[in-house]
Motif scaffolding. Structure first.
Motif, short mmCIF file in Angstrom:
data_model
loop_
_atom_site.label_atom_id
_atom_site.label_comp_id
_atom_site.label_asym_id
_atom_site.label_seq_id
_atom_site.Cartn_x
_atom_site.Cartn_y
_atom_site.Cartn_z
N SER A 70 0.80 -1.23 0.00
CA SER A 70 0.00 0.00 0.00
C SER A 70 0.83 1.27 0.00
O SER A 70 0.27 2.37 0.05
CB SER A 70 -0.93 0.01 1.22
N THR A 71 2.14 1.14 -0.04
CA THR A 71 3.02 2.32 0.00
C THR A 71 2.64 3.40 -1.01
O THR A 71 2.68 4.59 -0.69
CB THR A 71 4.49 1.90 -0.21
N PHE A 73 -0.17 4.40 -2.05
CA PHE A 73 -1.42 5.12 -1.79
C PHE A 73 -1.16 6.44 -1.08
O PHE A 73 -0.61 6.49 0.02
CB PHE A 73 -2.36 4.27 -0.93
N TYR A 86 -0.34 -1.10 -6.97
CA TYR A 86 -0.92 -1.91 -5.88
C TYR A 86 -1.30 -3.30 -6.39
O TYR A 86 -0.99 -4.31 -5.75
CB TYR A 86 -2.14 -1.19 -5.32
N LYS A 90 0.24 -6.93 -5.20
CA LYS A 90 -0.62 -8.00 -4.67
C LYS A 90 -0.46 -9.29 -5.47
O LYS A 90 -0.48 -10.38 -4.91
CB LYS A 90 -2.08 -7.54 -4.67
N GLN A 126 -4.22 0.42 7.54
CA GLN A 126 -3.83 0.43 6.13
C GLN A 126 -5.06 0.49 5.23
O GLN A 126 -5.12 1.29 4.30
CB GLN A 126 -3.02 -0.83 5.80
N ALA A 127 -6.05 -0.34 5.54
CA ALA A 127 -7.27 -0.36 4.73
C ALA A 127 -7.99 0.98 4.79
O ALA A 127 -8.45 1.50 3.77
CB ALA A 127 -8.19 -1.49 5.20
N HIS A 129 -6.69 3.90 5.37
CA HIS A 129 -5.90 4.87 4.61
C HIS A 129 -6.17 4.74 3.11
O HIS A 129 -6.39 5.75 2.41
CB HIS A 129 -4.42 4.67 4.89
N ASN A 130 -6.15 3.51 2.61
CA ASN A 130 -6.39 3.29 1.19
C ASN A 130 -7.79 3.73 0.79
O ASN A 130 -7.99 4.35 -0.27
CB ASN A 130 -6.21 1.81 0.85
N LEU A 152 -11.69 -1.92 -3.09
CA LEU A 152 -10.59 -2.58 -2.40
C LEU A 152 -10.85 -4.07 -2.25
O LEU A 152 -9.97 -4.90 -2.51
CB LEU A 152 -10.38 -1.92 -1.04
N TRP A 156 -8.60 -7.22 -3.74
CA TRP A 156 -8.10 -8.30 -2.89
C TRP A 156 -8.52 -9.66 -3.45
O TRP A 156 -7.71 -10.57 -3.57
CB TRP A 156 -8.66 -8.16 -1.47
#
Length: 201
Positions: A70-71, A73, A86, A90, A126-127, A129-130, A152, A156
């Motif tokens: 996630s960096t 984002f 992203y 993944k 993290q979620a 933030h995204n 999101l 995933w």
């Protein structure tokens, strides 16, 4: 000496990932992990102390890459570049850490009993933030007015399936093991669907 230590720990961790993914935590025996790693059983306890600690190490080995993915984002990022990066990250996780990914998926499906409160908070933060970044893009008109949560969740599902449902993928494709070209095709396909779906109206 340290290189031997790191090599042995990596062998044990990889073997444990496979055993936990195949049998689950309760049914996995440290003796089977040692056999798969090609090391004496006492080595497992020497390096990891207990099966519980080893299981947590397997989870940690997948949580760190998930967080790193996630960096890119950030609200000021270019949506197409961020989402593409992203998705590729993944897909790489599913390619490079398939067994740990299965262990993580099983852990989540069972209510995350072995994850620490700190790990749960890290993943949730993290979620959040995204999701906030995606919502910002929506409000600015940079992407279509879609629900950030479900975007999101869809990413995933689309990316993690290559690790968590590898048996089904192997049966359908007729390949015992996917090649790098297959993962690249998967990444390109998912990116195309997501970016087209997110294109501003």
């Amino acid at each position: 000496m340290s290189s031997i230590r790191e090599r042995n720990k990596e062998l044990i961790l990889r073997a444990a990932s496979e055993e936990f993914a195949d049998k689950g935590f309760a049914a996995t025996k440290t003796s089977d992990i040692a056999i798969k790693a090609g090391l004496p059983k006492p080595n497992v306890y020497y390096y990891f102390k207990s099966k519980d600690n080893l299981y947590r190490e397997v989870l940690e080995s997948i949580i760190e890459p998930i967080l790193r993915a996630s960096t890119p984002f950030n609200p000021d990022g270019e949506p197409n570049e961020v989402l593409s990066s992203y998705i590729r990250s993944k897909i790489r996780i599913s390619r490079d850490l398939p067994f740990a990914s299965k262990v993580f998926a099983s852990e989540i499906m069972h209510g995350a009993p072995h994850l620490s409160a700190d790990q749960v908070e890290q993943l949730n933060a993290q979620a959040r933030h995204n999701i906030e970044c995606i919502q910002t893009w929506v409000e600015r008109g940079q992407i279509a007015p879609i629900d950030p949560h479900h975007l999101l969740f869809s990413i995933w599902a689309a990316t993690q399936t290559y690790a968590d449902f590898d048996w089904q993928i192997s049966v359908v494709t007729g390949k015992a093991r996917l090649e790098d070209a297959d993962y690249e095709a998967a990444a390109q396909t998912i990116i195309r669907m997501v970016l087209k779906g997110c294109a501003p109206d």
